[in-house]
Design an enzyme around this catalytic site. Structure first.
Site, PDB file in Angstrom:
ATOM      1  N   TYR A  98     -25.965  -5.581  24.704  1.00 36.01           N
ATOM      2  CA  TYR A  98     -25.441  -4.376  23.626  1.00 36.01           C
ATOM      3  C   TYR A  98     -25.329  -5.247  22.352  1.00 36.01           C
ATOM      4  O   TYR A  98     -24.947  -5.544  21.185  1.00 36.01           O
ATOM      5  CB  TYR A  98     -23.948  -4.456  24.392  1.00 36.01           C
ATOM      6  CG  TYR A  98     -23.304  -3.816  25.367  1.00 36.01           C
ATOM      7  CD1 TYR A  98     -23.366  -3.000  25.544  1.00 36.01           C
ATOM      8  CD2 TYR A  98     -23.282  -5.274  26.333  1.00 36.01           C
ATOM      9  CE1 TYR A  98     -22.987  -3.216  26.888  1.00 36.01           C
ATOM     10  CE2 TYR A  98     -23.015  -4.639  27.922  1.00 36.01           C
ATOM     11  CZ  TYR A  98     -22.257  -3.829  28.039  1.00 36.01           C
ATOM     12  OH  TYR A  98     -22.544  -3.028  29.056  1.00 36.01           O
ATOM     13  N   CYS A 105      -8.485   3.178  -0.092  1.00 33.00           N
ATOM     14  CA  CYS A 105      -7.808   2.586   0.304  1.00 33.00           C
ATOM     15  C   CYS A 105      -7.766   0.960  -0.035  1.00 33.00           C
ATOM     16  O   CYS A 105      -8.955   0.309  -0.257  1.00 33.00           O
ATOM     17  CB  CYS A 105      -8.517   2.916   1.352  1.00 33.00           C
ATOM     18  SG  CYS A 105      -8.313   1.353   3.097  1.00 33.00           S
ATOM     19  N   CYS A 124       0.471  -1.344  -0.274  1.00 27.62           N
ATOM     20  CA  CYS A 124       0.095   0.053  -0.263  1.00 27.62           C
ATOM     21  C   CYS A 124       0.551   0.792  -0.314  1.00 27.62           C
ATOM     22  O   CYS A 124       1.602   1.149   0.442  1.00 27.62           O
ATOM     23  CB  CYS A 124      -1.242  -0.109   1.668  1.00 27.62           C
ATOM     24  SG  CYS A 124      -1.395   1.610   1.939  1.00 27.62           S
ATOM     25  N   GLU A 175     -30.142  -2.469  24.195  1.00 23.92           N
ATOM     26  CA  GLU A 175     -29.112  -1.942  22.857  1.00 23.92           C
ATOM     27  C   GLU A 175     -29.438  -0.530  22.735  1.00 23.92           C
ATOM     28  O   GLU A 175     -30.471   0.087  23.230  1.00 23.92           O
ATOM     29  CB  GLU A 175     -29.346  -2.317  21.165  1.00 23.92           C
ATOM     30  CG  GLU A 175     -29.207  -1.362  20.281  1.00 23.92           C
ATOM     31  CD  GLU A 175     -26.680  -0.465  20.523  1.00 23.92           C
ATOM     32  OE1 GLU A 175     -26.431  -1.202  21.098  1.00 23.92           O
ATOM     33  OE2 GLU A 175     -26.862   0.401  20.308  1.00 23.92           O
ATOM     34  N   ASP A 188     -22.125  -8.513  23.914  1.00 24.75           N
ATOM     35  CA  ASP A 188     -21.168  -8.147  23.409  1.00 24.75           C
ATOM     36  C   ASP A 188     -20.418  -6.313  23.265  1.00 24.75           C
ATOM     37  O   ASP A 188     -21.186  -5.304  22.834  1.00 24.75           O
ATOM     38  CB  ASP A 188     -21.692  -8.018  21.967  1.00 24.75           C
ATOM     39  CG  ASP A 188     -21.051  -7.921  20.799  1.00 24.75           C
ATOM     40  OD1 ASP A 188     -19.450  -7.816  21.206  1.00 24.75           O
ATOM     41  OD2 ASP A 188     -21.295  -8.109  19.801  1.00 24.75           O
ATOM     42  N   GLN A 230     -20.578  -5.042  12.793  1.00 26.34           N
ATOM     43  CA  GLN A 230     -18.994  -5.361  12.038  1.00 26.34           C
ATOM     44  C   GLN A 230     -18.809  -5.543  11.051  1.00 26.34           C
ATOM     45  O   GLN A 230     -19.770  -5.332   9.862  1.00 26.34           O
ATOM     46  CB  GLN A 230     -19.548  -7.206  12.756  1.00 26.34           C
ATOM     47  CG  GLN A 230     -20.259  -7.804  13.699  1.00 26.34           C
ATOM     48  CD  GLN A 230     -19.106  -6.740  15.024  1.00 26.34           C
ATOM     49  OE1 GLN A 230     -17.758  -6.806  14.859  1.00 26.34           O
ATOM     50  NE2 GLN A 230     -19.132  -7.396  16.281  1.00 26.34           N
ATOM     51  N   CYS A 241      -2.939   0.187   8.735  1.00 22.51           N
ATOM     52  CA  CYS A 241      -3.069  -0.909   8.975  1.00 22.51           C
ATOM     53  C   CYS A 241      -1.122  -0.598   8.921  1.00 22.51           C
ATOM     54  O   CYS A 241      -0.197  -0.443   8.571  1.00 22.51           O
ATOM     55  CB  CYS A 241      -2.900  -0.986   6.941  1.00 22.51           C
ATOM     56  SG  CYS A 241      -4.141  -1.048   7.066  1.00 22.51           S
ATOM     57  N   CYS A 270     -13.370  -7.036  21.412  1.00 21.37           N
ATOM     58  CA  CYS A 270     -12.926  -6.738  20.275  1.00 21.37           C
ATOM     59  C   CYS A 270     -12.076  -5.689  21.073  1.00 21.37           C
ATOM     60  O   CYS A 270     -10.994  -5.593  20.553  1.00 21.37           O
ATOM     61  CB  CYS A 270     -13.317  -5.322  19.522  1.00 21.37           C
ATOM     62  SG  CYS A 270     -14.402  -3.798  20.290  1.00 21.37           S
TER      63      CYS A 270
HETATM   64  N1  SAH Z   1     -23.345  -7.082  19.431  1.00 18.59           N
HETATM   65  C1  SAH Z   1     -23.900  -6.271  18.386  1.00 18.59           C
HETATM   66  C2  SAH Z   1     -22.547  -5.020  18.197  1.00 18.59           C
HETATM   67  C3  SAH Z   1     -21.914  -4.883  19.295  1.00 18.59           C
HETATM   68  S1  SAH Z   1     -20.947  -3.326  19.501  1.00 18.59           S
HETATM   69  C4  SAH Z   1     -22.870  -6.610  16.767  1.00 18.59           C
HETATM   70  O1  SAH Z   1     -22.235  -7.940  17.031  1.00 18.59           O
HETATM   71  O2  SAH Z   1     -23.537  -6.029  15.904  1.00 18.59           O
HETATM   72  C5  SAH Z   1     -21.383  -3.019  21.183  1.00 18.59           C
HETATM   73  C6  SAH Z   1     -22.885  -2.337  21.155  1.00 18.59           C
HETATM   74  O3  SAH Z   1     -23.188  -1.751  22.475  1.00 18.59           O
HETATM   75  C7  SAH Z   1     -22.960  -1.097  20.537  1.00 18.59           C
HETATM   76  O4  SAH Z   1     -24.268  -1.044  19.736  1.00 18.59           O
HETATM   77  C8  SAH Z   1     -23.421   0.973  20.851  1.00 18.59           C
HETATM   78  O5  SAH Z   1     -24.356   0.683  20.568  1.00 18.59           O
HETATM   79  C9  SAH Z   1     -24.288  -0.956  22.017  1.00 18.59           C
HETATM   80  N2  SAH Z   1     -23.263   0.031  23.856  1.00 18.59           N
HETATM   81  C10 SAH Z   1     -23.145   0.851  24.156  1.00 18.59           C
HETATM   82  N3  SAH Z   1     -22.973   0.931  25.728  1.00 18.59           N
HETATM   83  C11 SAH Z   1     -23.833   0.586  25.890  1.00 18.59           C
HETATM   84  C12 SAH Z   1     -24.979   0.470  27.092  1.00 18.59           C
HETATM   85  N4  SAH Z   1     -23.966   1.448  27.966  1.00 18.59           N
HETATM   86  N5  SAH Z   1     -25.954  -0.102  26.695  1.00 18.59           N
HETATM   87  C13 SAH Z   1     -25.728  -0.845  25.964  1.00 18.59           C
HETATM   88  N6  SAH Z   1     -26.168  -0.950  25.393  1.00 18.59           N
HETATM   89  C14 SAH Z   1     -24.567   0.089  24.316  1.00 18.59           C
END
Ligand code: SAH
Length: 543
Positions: A311, A159, A73, A332, A380, A282, A82, A407
């Site tokens: 989440y 990119c 790149c 969420e 998550d 994702q 990267c 993550c």
């Molecule tokens: N499980 C989903 C999203 C994961 S990312 C997937 O795999 O696509 C984490 C998520 O948590 C995001 O959507 C974010 O908006 C949410 N989030 C962040 N803080 C939070 C809170 N205090 N309570 C509930 N959700 C929250």
């Protein structure tokens, strides 16, 4: 003798850092170099020298690491994205595997086996989302990415991580900007219109959403932009997101559709998912399917289970498992994501799911009060990990299994340690490389509720440990590493001890008092107190 600015040294690179730069030692002093690869011997020019560490620029490679390759790149040495373009993909995977293993062991004190990292088949063009900061100078639009740790734009409209169609979208924005007298937003003055170009692609269907993030209410010459973008294959939604705030957060709350659909639709593990611009999704479709498959395996569903997905974003993880679930509850905090989640259940004919827009902790408390006892809990959270107050509710909900998707291996490890004290044993972890060529790595972990008798023992143990339990949470080295990684500032054990003492955290003898009578100890300066307190807060040792 410690290093000075402008020194040139020969350095052997020993490891990579969490942020993707490389590190070696010179006379015992850590030297951080961008562009090095573990195993390289290189000539480094010191650009910053502190008492205990230095930052250097790689001037030339003397003996390349066997894992070194030349970057494919042209932007990689300027752009902060990267960090691993100079390294073979197998070395990158090995590093990520080790990083997860180390975090679990050292930060979490967790000895669960870490399975082999799931590598990606495609290491380029895998991202489905790009957010380009822009700068318009004399009508010419420059879009690109921020340079490492700065807000300087590195121009780049091709990119290697992004889908190829995104370059065509940038060209369309450039043409429109030139013909329409568009100004770009200036962070310093708060003036100017166009802030970011935000693009998303649903990989399975090819649908693309193009969004102009603006500091204003509408676009000049909107029809031209729509005409140019809608002519690109796949573009089925053009929108304007309004963000007038003085903030680093890219998107504002309000989005107006100016062409086509409100959202794009992707397919994951056979289920359809609509995604609005504000919803988390994702970024790597193919790796996401692998991640969710492992999450599904770890959930061990038979069709009789109640599952709580905290989440949950647009509902994706829970909904991909819905056929094997009795009742699914998703929580969420972003309203648009919850609207997507509800619609996602509907378009897939799933009627055993309920979604709530709420804070994960608040919603978990309500579900628990209502007597909902999930068999499986999915966690998550964002990079910073779960809210610490959530764990007491988790303990009360007492799910049989927890599937934790993360993550950030450091906050994951911290949370696994807390969950262990709440009666949940990590059974195994699998890292999944969702972000090839960058330093980030995703991990999914299965936890199970310990048998009641072991659990009681452990509760007693923790009670006995009470005063020292916060001491156990992060070692001095982990605190030092955290501060160093984040601020490149070294703090001594003595200073950490002083700040811990200030917060009433029991201290180890050796740092507590000076060994000799009347010996004066140096006192931690206020700016370092602040950093140490931040680290203690990060490790949940103080609130
Ligand atoms: N499980 C989903 C999203 C994961 S990312 C997937 O795999 O696509 C984490 C998520 O948590 C995001 O959507 C974010 O908006 C949410 N989030 C962040 N803080 C939070 C809170 N205090 N309570 C509930 N959700 C929250």
């Amino acid at each position: 003798m410690s290093l000075k600015k402008n020194d040139d040294i020969i350095l052997k690179i020993e490891d990579m850092t969490n942020e993707g730069s490389s590190v070696g030692h010179y006379d015992g002093q850590a030297v951080f170099v961008t562009g090095g690869v573990t195993g390289d011997e290189l000539c480094a020019h010191i650009i910053k020298a502190k008492k205990n560490y230095a930052v250097a620029k790689c001037m030339s490679i003397i003996t390349p690491s066997p894992n070194r390759i030349s970057s494919d790149c042209p932007y990689s040495d300027k752009c902060g994205g990267c960090s691993f373009r100079n390294m073979t993909y197998s070395a990158e995977l090995e590093y990520k595997q080790r990083r997860v293993e180390n975090a679990l062991k050292r930060i979490g004190n967790i000895d669960a086996p870490v399975r082999d990292i799931i590598g990606a088949d495609e290491i380029n063009h895998y991202r489905n989302k790009a957010q380009y900061p822009v700068d318009v100078q004399n009508g010419e639009l420059v879009a690109g990415f921020y340079a490492y740790k700065s807000h300087r734009i590195v121009p780049c409209n091709s990119c290697l991580l992004q889908p190829e169609e995104f370059s065509l979208c940038i060209d369309a924005f450039s043409k429109w900007a030139k013909e329409s007298g568009v100004t770009s937003y200036d962070e310093k003055t708060g003036k100017g219109l166009l802030r970011h170009i935000y693009l998303r692609k649903a990989v399975a269907t090819g649908e693309i959403m193009a969004c102009a993030v603006i500091n204003g209410n509408s676009l000049p010459n909107e029809n031209l932009l729509v005409e140019l973008l809608s002519g690109i294959d796949g573009v089925c939604s053009v929108c304007v997101n309004i963000n007038k705030n003085d903030t680093n957060v890219i998107l504002g709350d309000q989005t107006k559709i100016i062409y086509g659909k409100e959202y794009i639709t992707d397919i994951l593990l056979g289920k359809k998912f609509v995604i609005s611009p504000n919803s988390f999704y994702q970024v790597n479709h193919n790796q996401c399917e692998k991640l969710y498959s492992i999450a599904g395996k770890y959930a061990e569903l038979t069709g009789n289970e109640t599952v709580v997905d905290l989440y949950c974003g647009a509902g994706t993880i829970g909904l991909t498992m819905a056929d094997k679930i009795k009742t699914l509850y998703g929580v969420e905090i972003i309203p648009q994501a919850i609207e997507n989640a509800k619609l996602n259940a509907e378009i897939n004919g799933i009627n055993n799911a309920e979604f709530f827009c709420a804070d994960a902790f608040e919603a978990a408390k309500i579900l628990e009060n209502k007597g909902i006892k999930p068999d499986v809990l999915i966690l998550d959270p964002p990079r910073k990990g779960c809210q610490s107050e959530l764990f007491d509710v988790v303990e009360k909900m007492s799910p049989n299994r927890i599937v934790y998707v993360s993550c950030d291996s450091a906050t994951l490890a911290r949370d696994l340690n807390i969950l262990d004290s709440k009666g949940y044993k990590a059974v195994e972890a699998t890292p999944v490389d969702m972000f090839p060529r960058t330093p980030h790595v995703e991990t999914v972990v299965q936890l199970v509720r310990k048998k009641p008798d072991t659990y009681i023992d452990i509760t007693v143990d923790m009670d006995e440990l009470d005063l020292t339990s916060s001491e156990a949470k992060a070692t001095y080295d982990e605190i030092k590493d955290y501060i160093f990684d984040k601020y490149r500032v070294k703090v001594s054990s003595l200073y950490i001890a002083q700040v811990k003492q200030k917060h009433g955290i029991i201290e180890r003898d050796c740092y507590n008092n000076s060994k000799k009578d009347n010996q004066k100890q140096p006192q931690c300066p206020p700016e370092k107190v602040k950093l140490i307190e931040e680290a203690l807060r990060h490790f949940k040792m103080i609130s």
